[in-house]
Design an enzyme around this catalytic site. Structure first.
Site, PDB file in Angstrom:
ATOM      1  N   HIS A  35       0.841  -1.209   0.000  1.00  0.00           N
ATOM      2  CA  HIS A  35       0.000   0.000   0.000  1.00  0.00           C
ATOM      3  C   HIS A  35       0.871   1.252   0.000  1.00  0.00           C
ATOM      4  CE1 HIS A  35      -3.257  -2.754   1.099  1.00  0.00           C
ATOM      5  NE2 HIS A  35      -4.087  -1.794   0.726  1.00  0.00           N
TER       6      HIS A  35
ATOM      7  N   LYS B  59      -0.696   4.861   4.731  1.00  0.00           N
ATOM      8  CA  LYS B  59      -1.664   3.952   5.372  1.00  0.00           C
ATOM      9  C   LYS B  59      -1.289   3.749   6.837  1.00  0.00           C
ATOM     10  CE  LYS B  59      -3.880  -0.545   4.754  1.00  0.00           C
ATOM     11  NZ  LYS B  59      -5.206   0.016   5.031  1.00  0.00           N
TER      12      LYS B  59
HETATM   13  P1  NAP Z   1      -7.112   9.615   4.032  1.00  0.00           P
HETATM   14  O1  NAP Z   1      -6.845  10.145   2.660  1.00  0.00           O
HETATM   15  O2  NAP Z   1      -6.125   9.895   5.119  1.00  0.00           O
HETATM   16  O3  NAP Z   1      -8.555  10.126   4.466  1.00  0.00           O
HETATM   17  C1  NAP Z   1      -9.058  10.075   5.767  1.00  0.00           C
HETATM   18  C2  NAP Z   1      -9.858  11.345   5.979  1.00  0.00           C
HETATM   19  O4  NAP Z   1     -10.552  11.266   7.225  1.00  0.00           O
HETATM   20  C3  NAP Z   1      -8.982  12.607   6.032  1.00  0.00           C
HETATM   21  O5  NAP Z   1      -9.549  13.604   5.207  1.00  0.00           O
HETATM   22  C4  NAP Z   1      -9.065  13.006   7.510  1.00  0.00           C
HETATM   23  O6  NAP Z   1      -8.912  14.392   7.699  1.00  0.00           O
HETATM   24  C5  NAP Z   1     -10.467  12.555   7.834  1.00  0.00           C
HETATM   25  N1  NAP Z   1     -10.760  12.464   9.250  1.00  0.00           N
HETATM   26  C6  NAP Z   1      -9.920  12.300  10.296  1.00  0.00           C
HETATM   27  N2  NAP Z   1     -10.607  12.278  11.458  1.00  0.00           N
HETATM   28  C7  NAP Z   1     -11.919  12.458  11.123  1.00  0.00           C
HETATM   29  C8  NAP Z   1     -13.123  12.529  11.868  1.00  0.00           C
HETATM   30  N3  NAP Z   1     -13.129  12.447  13.206  1.00  0.00           N
HETATM   31  N4  NAP Z   1     -14.282  12.710  11.209  1.00  0.00           N
HETATM   32  C9  NAP Z   1     -14.309  12.810   9.878  1.00  0.00           C
HETATM   33  N5  NAP Z   1     -13.196  12.753   9.102  1.00  0.00           N
HETATM   34  C10 NAP Z   1     -12.026  12.566   9.725  1.00  0.00           C
HETATM   35  O7  NAP Z   1      -7.280   8.030   3.984  1.00  0.00           O
HETATM   36  P2  NAP Z   1      -7.856   7.128   2.785  1.00  0.00           P
HETATM   37  O8  NAP Z   1      -6.763   6.635   1.938  1.00  0.00           O
HETATM   38  O9  NAP Z   1      -9.023   7.825   2.171  1.00  0.00           O
HETATM   39  O10 NAP Z   1      -8.372   5.868   3.611  1.00  0.00           O
HETATM   40  C11 NAP Z   1      -9.397   5.983   4.564  1.00  0.00           C
HETATM   41  C12 NAP Z   1      -9.661   4.615   5.155  1.00  0.00           C
HETATM   42  O11 NAP Z   1     -10.183   3.755   4.133  1.00  0.00           O
HETATM   43  C13 NAP Z   1      -8.413   3.903   5.698  1.00  0.00           C
HETATM   44  O12 NAP Z   1      -8.746   3.175   6.849  1.00  0.00           O
HETATM   45  C14 NAP Z   1      -8.039   2.944   4.580  1.00  0.00           C
HETATM   46  O13 NAP Z   1      -7.329   1.809   5.031  1.00  0.00           O
HETATM   47  C15 NAP Z   1      -9.402   2.563   4.077  1.00  0.00           C
HETATM   48  N6  NAP Z   1      -9.485   2.059   2.711  1.00  0.00           N
HETATM   49  C16 NAP Z   1     -10.463   1.160   2.470  1.00  0.00           C
HETATM   50  C17 NAP Z   1     -10.670   0.673   1.211  1.00  0.00           C
HETATM   51  C18 NAP Z   1     -11.791  -0.301   0.984  1.00  0.00           C
HETATM   52  O14 NAP Z   1     -12.022  -0.709  -0.153  1.00  0.00           O
HETATM   53  N7  NAP Z   1     -12.511  -0.697   2.032  1.00  0.00           N
HETATM   54  C19 NAP Z   1      -9.839   1.083   0.163  1.00  0.00           C
HETATM   55  C20 NAP Z   1      -8.849   2.021   0.415  1.00  0.00           C
HETATM   56  C21 NAP Z   1      -8.687   2.518   1.692  1.00  0.00           C
HETATM   57  P3  NAP Z   1      -7.429  14.999   8.020  1.00  0.00           P
HETATM   58  O15 NAP Z   1      -6.578  14.645   6.864  1.00  0.00           O
HETATM   59  O16 NAP Z   1      -7.687  16.447   8.171  1.00  0.00           O
HETATM   60  O17 NAP Z   1      -7.000  14.340   9.294  1.00  0.00           O
END
Ligand code: NAP
Length: 266
Positions: free
Chosen positions: A155, A159
């Site tokens: 990844h 992550k």
């Molecule tokens: P990311 O780009 O870091 O996005 C996470 C977002 O959540 C950021 O904008 C962050 O804001 C925000 N956040 C933090 N605390 C919050 C709160 N209390 N309330 C609302 N928003 C909040 O991460 P990502 O790559 O999108 O991944 C997000 C999650 O999805 C991870 O756990 C990842 O492992 C998972 N994922 C799942 C799949 C699937 O198919 N299931 C695929 C890819 C990723 P700030 O940046 O301002 O802190």
């Protein structure tokens, strides 16, 4: 036409922003708000740079649930907040569709109980890409015949959790089919700690984190004189969106918690 009202937690994130765009493209879905602690009242689309979305950002999950009354909460946040978001939603009879990884089996059991108590549906999928679900199913099938296996997941370097939710889910599925055994040399010694990866019920999971990667996984099986590699690559985050869209629609007609996209694919 019954339109499903959807709130997105983490709408500025890599996954959350794709979810916002997918919802805006589907006329059977309505984005009612985004939940983001750093914003209050700004338009979601304007902040994302995609033009007005007619839905605002709110800093607090309870405010979002009480005021905008979504049918579904899509969560792509962080392992630190996802459980509390789900609990808040379920208690308000809002159905969570969760892609955020890092929930433990105990968390999932607790959330399942809460869903049953409140007669609410929820879907958690460690991987919303349909190809990844097939990779997991094929790995489960292969493990019946080739019990020597290692998982290598790769990844992007931002992550937070390791191994990935997909790797854990794959390992759980393999375990249901694989004969119980501890593989490798019994006197194997790690010269550098962690070199052999994480241990899961007799086999190993390795996590690679590098810029440039999105989400990739290989499941390698070994037997006398042969190996079998099953590999899946998500090369962009749009790959997850058909699965998220399907989950939003399926969760509307379900009570209890579904774990894994494979359980809602026809
Ligand atoms: P990311 O780009 O870091 O996005 C996470 C977002 O959540 C950021 O904008 C962050 O804001 C925000 N956040 C933090 N605390 C919050 C709160 N209390 N309330 C609302 N928003 C909040 O991460 P990502 O790559 O999108 O991944 C997000 C999650 O999805 C991870 O756990 C990842 O492992 C998972 N994922 C799942 C799949 C699937 O198919 N299931 C695929 C890819 C990723 P700030 O940046 O301002 O802190």
């Amino acid at each position: 036409m019954n339109v499903i009202r959807v709130a997105v937690a983490g709408p500025r994130g890599r996954m959350g922003s794709e979810a916002v765009k997918m919802i805006l493209r589907d006329e059977t879905l309505q984005l009612v708000c985004g939940i983001d602690p750093k914003y209050n009242g700004e338009d979601v689309g304007t902040v994302l740079g995609i033009g007005p979305a007619d839905a605002v950002l709110v800093p607090d999950i309870r405010q979002a649930l009480d005021h905008y009354k979504p049918d579904v909460l899509v969560d792509f946040t962080t392992p630190l907040v996802v459980k509390q978001n789900m609990i808040a939603a379920i208690k308000k009879e809002v159905r969570p569709v969760v892609g955020t990884t890092g929930l433990s089996p105990e968390d999932i059991a607790e959330l399942e109980h809460l869903c049953q108590t409140n007669r609410v549906g929820a879907i958690i999928a460690p991987n919303f890409a349909i190809g990844a679900v097939l990779m997991m199913k094929f790995a489960q099938e292969a493990a019946k015949y080739m019990p020597h296996v290692e998982i290598i997941e790769q990844h992007h370097d931002q992550k937070l959790d390791a191994p990935s939710g997909t790797a854990i889910k794959t390992a759980e599925l393999i375990q249901t089919a694989r004969m119980e055994m501890r593989q490798g040399h019994p006197e194997e010694k790690e010269v550098i700690e962690g070199a052999r990866g994480g241990y899961y019920n007799g086999f190993r999971i390795h996590s690679v984190r590098l810029p440039g990667l999105v989400a990739h996984q290989e499941v390698i099986f070994g037997a006398v004189g042969q190996t079998l590699t099953i590999r899946h690559d998500s090369i962009n985050r749009e790959s997850f969106m058909p699965g998220v869209n399907l989950a939003i629609k399926k969760v509307m007609n379900h009570t209890g918690l579904i774990y894994g996209l494979e359980n809602i694919m026809e």
